[in-house]
Structures are given as C-alpha cells and as structure tokens.
Design a protein around this motif. Structure first.
Motif, PDB file in Angstrom:
ATOM      1  N   LYS A   1      -6.952   7.114  -2.609  1.00 42.64           N
ATOM      2  CA  LYS A   1      -7.736   6.377  -3.898  1.00 42.64           C
ATOM      3  C   LYS A   1      -8.585   7.383  -4.390  1.00 42.64           C
ATOM      4  O   LYS A   1      -8.911   8.208  -4.218  1.00 42.64           O
TER       5      LYS A   1
ATOM      6  N   ASP B   1      -7.351   6.071   3.702  1.00 44.92           N
ATOM      7  CA  ASP B   1      -7.415   6.149   2.297  1.00 44.92           C
ATOM      8  C   ASP B   1      -6.397   5.474   1.446  1.00 44.92           C
ATOM      9  O   ASP B   1      -6.103   5.770  -0.003  1.00 44.92           O
TER      10      ASP B   1
ATOM     11  N   TYR C   1       0.828  -1.193  -0.068  1.00 45.79           N
ATOM     12  CA  TYR C   1      -0.014   0.023  -0.035  1.00 45.79           C
ATOM     13  C   TYR C   1       0.765   1.217  -0.150  1.00 45.79           C
ATOM     14  O   TYR C   1       2.213   1.056   0.433  1.00 45.79           O
TER      15      TYR C   1
ATOM     16  N   ARG D   1      -4.050   3.371  -0.785  1.00 45.41           N
ATOM     17  CA  ARG D   1      -4.163   2.703  -1.907  1.00 45.41           C
ATOM     18  C   ARG D   1      -3.340   1.445  -2.292  1.00 45.41           C
ATOM     19  O   ARG D   1      -2.129   1.613  -1.955  1.00 45.41           O
TER      20      ARG D   1
END
Ligand code: ASP
Ligand code: MG
Length: 408
Positions: free
Chosen positions: A406, A188, A179, A190
């Motif tokens: 994201k 958040d 990530y 991603r």
C-alpha cells in the motif's frame, strides 16, 4: 439502463437478516433503472450440511442423488430472496436451474453448462421483475438435476451474464476485491482496481480462492465484464477483471504474489537417460488421474539422470507407490520425495515486456537465504518451489521487492 447479473455468496445470504440486506442492495440498483438478475448461493455451510447428510446414509453416495440433495440449498435462498425483494416493494420471481433451463452435460457433481434458455428470464425482466436464479445447478437433457462443482454459483452467474449479454457480472463476496496477495500473510497487501483474466486465472489456480476458476475461464472466453465486490460494504468499486490489458496505461510488471501450500515433490533417481523415459514415469501417474504440475529433468551423467515433479500433497502417497513400481521396472536407483514444500509465484502480464523479473525474484529470495528447489516460468508467471516453512517469508519478501505494498 443496463442489464446486470449480481451473484451473492453463502456468507451474504447466511441469515434471513442478511437476505433482507441483499434485497435492499438490489432494490437500490433497480431504482437506478437497471434490469437485475440475482444469483444466490446456498446459506453458508448449508451445502456441506446437505452432503454430510447424504454421507450419513451412504459412505459414497451415488452422484445423481447427491446432486438432487446438494442442489436444494439454493432452492431455499432463491425463494427467500424473492420474498425479501417483494417486501421491498419490487416485483420478483425465482427459478431453479432446471426451471430456467440451464442445460448441462450429465457429469453429476461437476457438470458443465451447455446452454441457457433465456426466454422466461427475458419475459420476466420485460415485465419489470427482478429475476432470481439458483446458482450451482442445472439439468441434463433428460431432466436429471445436476450441480456444477463446489463454488459453482460463480460459474452460474457468469454463464447467465454471457447468455443474456449482460453489461456486467458482479460477484458479491466477503472480501472487497482481489488483493496483491493474501492479507493474512502480508498485512500490507493492496486491493487491485483491475486485473486481467489471465492474471486472475494464475492467481486463482495458485490458491487465491476468490472465484471458482471455471467462472474466470468462462468470463474470459465470452468476454463477460466481471467485478468482485464486498457484500458488506456499500462503497467501493471492488476489482474489475478485464479482458485486455489497458494499452494506454503503464502496466505494473507484477500484479500479485500467489502461493500454494498444498504441494509435494517426488524425484526418481538414476533413471536411464534414453527416449521414452518421461512417458514411462508420468504415464502411470496420469493413468491414476494424478495431476502433475512442475516437471524437471536434469542433464544426464554417465547415462543416467534424475527426474523430479510436483503433485498435490493429498496425492503424494499414491504417486510415491506408483513410482516405486516404475522404478524397479526401469532399473532406476530409487525414489525420494518431500511433502513439506510450497510454491510461490510472481504473476503479471507486464513481465512479457520487462526482462529481469526472474533475476530480481531470485536475488530477493537468495538474500534471505531461501533455497529454490525448482523453478518454472510461463509468459506471465514465475514460480519457485521452496521448503514450506519459508512460505510466509518468501511471500513478504517478494511483495516488497516488487513494490506491491500500500502507498502510505
Ligand atoms: N453452494 C455451493 C457450494 O457451496 C455453490 C456455491 O456456493 O457457489 O459449493
Ligand atoms: Mg464461493
């Protein structure tokens, strides 16, 4: 048809039910015509349990015996997995590291792999077997059992992939990839489709504990195609760890925000500003086997200067005691320190060709009133040291400043 090494972590083989699921997944790959080598870890918690047993008998167990004990966790899972594969109607055969043989040096509890004999594995694959090899272990040239350090089955899998020139090494774990930062700090965050080895090394060494660092170094060196995937989801391509930056594509400037809470800072005040001082301060620290990370020496005033560096928090006390001795020898003014600091870093190969990353980082942190105590940079990383209480805020601010969230 490809040759694929699949490594399953402790949580993926934690129960016989999960081992049966792993066998089903392997069977699906096998049905597509691939040759498969499977490398399981021990059932989760098992290696800890084994080491604790040893410590019940001896407070500091002899490393050779510790390896004899700790390596048994994987011997159980390879046998169980081979049985589960046979229940799926496949031919399967299991081997411990020493049986293969995975030849290592004799550094018990953190041995290095020197060579892998691929003969038996190749013969078994040619015979249509799925070959199951115990992770985390090998044997030295005298046949002593060795282990590769905690988390070492990642390295076993990569080393097997390198030795057998596998097309891909897949690491199945309890996260579905690498990530942009820890999702527990920034919801958040991603999942990255791709990351380079260099970036992964920086992310891993900074605390993104997805892979054993040594396995990433190994994969980079031998150009093993490495992929991190979830063992609990069937879909998803995970994250591919690539050798080269994709020259065709526009690189993101920053790939992720890494952090480490486990840091402490020490400063020697009023050190005489003359040649050899850095060595006199850090020599005894190195002799005590304490790793030093960032180092800062400011310009001198009136013949003296201040000298700061960071160490792992667990070694703070030891380092401070050593420095106090050095201080009196050097005639420095004193030692101060802070064990409540953290390090936050922006990592990305794209920063090589994009100036202004540092100023963007400093302005974002400054706007939140976060004071930077130390700064260091490398070609693909900028790190800052902050008060620990600002860690979460700093990570979120930087994640946003570099547009890593994201898309939604
Ligand atoms: N079972 C070993 C450990 O817990 C090796 C591994 O899981 O990678 O460290
Ligand atoms: Mg692991």
């Amino acid at each position: 048809m490809a040759l694929i090494v699949q490594k399953f972590g402790g949580t993926s083989v934690a129960t016989t039910e999960r081992i049966k699921n792993v066998a089903k997944r392997v069977a699906r790959w096998k049905a597509q015509g691939h040759d498969i080598i499977v490398v399981p870890s021990a059932m989760s918690g098992e290696t800890n349990r084994l080491i604790a047993l040893a410590k019940e008998i001896s407070p500091s167990p002899a490393p050779r015996e510790l390896d004899v004990i700790a390596s048994t966790g994987e011997q159980v899972t390879i046998g169980l997995l081979a049985l589960a594969l046979q229940e799926e109607g496949l031919k399967a055969k299991s081997y411990t590291g020493p049986q293969v043989k995975v030849l290592t040096d004799s550094t018990f509890t953190k041995a290095r792999i020197l060579q892998i004999d691929d003969k038996r594995i190749r013969d078994d694959l040619a015979d249509g077997n799925v070959v199951v090899v115990a992770g985390f272990q090998g044997a030295d040239e005298w046949g002593n059992i060795t282990t590769l350090g905690r988390g070492g089955s990642d390295t076993s899998a990569v080393a097997l992939a390198a030795a057998l020139k596998a097309d891909e090494c897949q690491i199945y774990t309890d996260v579905d990839g690498v990530y942009t930062t820890d999702p527990r700090v920034e919801p958040d965050a991603r999942k990255l489709d791709k990351i380079t080895f260099e970036e992964m090394l920086e992310m891993a060494s900074l605390g993104s504990k997805v892979l054993q660092i040594r396995s990433v170094e190994f994969a980079g060196k031998y150009k093993v195609k490495l992929r991190v995937l979830s063992s609990f989801q069937d879909e998803g391509e995970g994250t591919l760890i690539t050798v080269e930056e994709d020259k065709q594509m526009e690189q993101p400037i920053i790939s992720g925000i890494a952090f480490n809470r486990d840091e402490a800072k020490l400063t020697v005040l009023g050190v005489p500003d003359r040649p050899g001082i850095a060595y006199q301060i850090l020599g005894p620290i190195a002799d005590a086997n304490i790793d030093v990370d960032m180092i800062i020496q400011n310009i001198g005033h009136d013949g003296t200067t201040d000298f700061s560096f960071t160490v792992n928090r667990g070694e703070y006390g030891k380092a401070e005691a050593i420095l106090k001795e050095t201080t009196s020898k050097l005639g420095a003014r004193g030692v101060t320190g802070d064990s409540k600091i953290c390090k936050v870093s922006a990592v990305g190969v794209g920063m090589r060709s994009h100036p202004g990353v540092a100023s963007k980082m400093f302005s974002a942190l400054g706007a939140e009133g976060i004071n930077l105590q130390m700064i260091s940079t490398s070609e693909i990383k900028i790190s800052v040291v902050l008060e620990e209480k600002y860690l979460e805020l700093a990570v979120r601010v930087l994640h946003k400043a570099f547009g890593l969230e994201k898309a939604n």
